[in-house]
Design a protein around this motif. Sequence first.
Motif, PDB file in Angstrom:
ATOM      1  N   ARG A  87       0.844  -1.240  -0.008  1.00  0.00           N
ATOM      2  CA  ARG A  87      -0.005  -0.016  -0.007  1.00  0.00           C
ATOM      3  C   ARG A  87       0.782   1.353  -0.058  1.00  0.00           C
ATOM      4  O   ARG A  87       0.730   2.359  -0.734  1.00  0.00           O
ATOM      5  N   LYS A 123      -5.550   5.267  -4.593  1.00  0.00           N
ATOM      6  CA  LYS A 123      -6.495   4.360  -5.278  1.00  0.00           C
ATOM      7  C   LYS A 123      -6.255   3.124  -5.604  1.00  0.00           C
ATOM      8  O   LYS A 123      -7.117   2.224  -5.814  1.00  0.00           O
ATOM      9  N   ASP A 181      -7.775   0.146  -3.263  1.00  0.00           N
ATOM     10  CA  ASP A 181      -9.066  -0.010  -3.601  1.00  0.00           C
ATOM     11  C   ASP A 181      -9.416  -0.835  -4.853  1.00  0.00           C
ATOM     12  O   ASP A 181     -10.153  -1.553  -4.970  1.00  0.00           O
ATOM     13  N   GLN A 182      -8.587  -0.214  -5.993  1.00  0.00           N
ATOM     14  CA  GLN A 182      -8.814  -0.999  -7.107  1.00  0.00           C
ATOM     15  C   GLN A 182      -8.473  -2.492  -7.184  1.00  0.00           C
ATOM     16  O   GLN A 182      -9.240  -3.411  -7.506  1.00  0.00           O
ATOM     17  N   THR A 209      -8.436  -4.394  -4.470  1.00  0.00           N
ATOM     18  CA  THR A 209      -9.405  -5.000  -3.451  1.00  0.00           C
ATOM     19  C   THR A 209     -10.928  -5.222  -4.287  1.00  0.00           C
ATOM     20  O   THR A 209     -11.482  -6.167  -4.277  1.00  0.00           O
ATOM     21  N   ASN A 210     -11.380  -4.127  -4.906  1.00  0.00           N
ATOM     22  CA  ASN A 210     -12.272  -4.109  -5.732  1.00  0.00           C
ATOM     23  C   ASN A 210     -12.534  -5.306  -6.853  1.00  0.00           C
ATOM     24  O   ASN A 210     -13.393  -6.196  -6.930  1.00  0.00           O
TER      25      ASN A 210
END
Length: 395
Positions: A116, A123, A126-127, A129-130
């Motif tokens: 991270r 972002k 998050d990308q 994870t999504n």
Amino acid sequence: MPRAINKLSQLTVAKTTKPGLYADGGNLYLQITSAGVKSWLFRYMRKGKPRGMGLGPVHTIGLAEARALALTCRRQLLDDIDPIDAREAKRKAETTAAADEISFQHCAEKYIEAHRTGWKNAKHADQWTNTLTTYAYPIFDSRSVAAIDTTLVMKVLEPIWATKTETASRLRGRIESVLDWATVRGYRTGENPARLKGHLDTLLPKRSRVQKVTHHPALPYADLSAFMPKLRAQEGTAARALEVLILTATRTNEVIGATWSEFDLDEGVWTIPAERMKMRKEHRVPRSARAIALVKMQQEVKRGDYVFPGRRDKSPLSNMAMLQLLERMKRDDITVHGFRSTFRDWAGETTHYPREVCEAALAHGIKDKAEAAYARGDLFVKRAALMQDWANFCA
């Protein structure tokens, strides 16, 4: 006749302090380092090469226990088993057995957390994870990371490879990275089933055959003369930011994230730090007269650290602000990023500046590693002339 085995005594082990190796016999040695640390060492020859296997520190492993461990090692050698290899195999087996309880999702979450801070854009986490949550986790379910194979990876990728090729390609790379991480951690063994070259590329069609390449819609450079007066007639921070972006051929995030400390208006230089650049390399931007004037205009309304602040003084302009400006100007047929293509087309088709100067102005990396190794300079002087010519053209 001296004993060939069990030469040392408890008293000798306790009182000896001089660094060196002291034989107990039967390949067992008391080892004392220059720092005074005592430990047991089993030395032997294997296929003509000397090997040494640590059996543990003296304060934990006593003389009797060390002799018992050495006896086990000698018996293994009689059975043509290398003691060091046998110990490593045992450790791997124990790790693999423990990995049966470690799921792919657990490894993915650990991987994301570990990387991270290294990602330049918040972002990215998050990308990751999504996409994994949407496509991979439902297929992999609660299976251990060691159980992920080619069949499961294909079950994730095949349904979206032709329809969402870009997403599928990134997803494959993310799965591959997580599985590599798990392998290094000892949670799985063998080849990576998500590897593309020489593996999945034999099962999946090439991206070029299923994905239509689309470029950011760009304004033809011949239309700039009509566009720029309309832009300069617009009010607000977004309009000033967009003009600076066009004049410097920079990216959206580089402009909206610009702080006052990055500018030397006397010298006409904007230095973007490496952590804000796509190539992770500091980029000096030579400022044209008009670009300098625009930044000085922002000084008159200065509030906070950002040159182009958002609604809140401590936050930058939104990354959608310039795109929304284009929409208000009825120019939803072009994109903000497309202005870099406008600049590149103009430079390539109407000027005599060398290709490397034009590419350096865009902060593009050199793909050829050998060429990159010798390209130490940033061609700043030549780029300064190029950017002033570009500003004159835009005017």
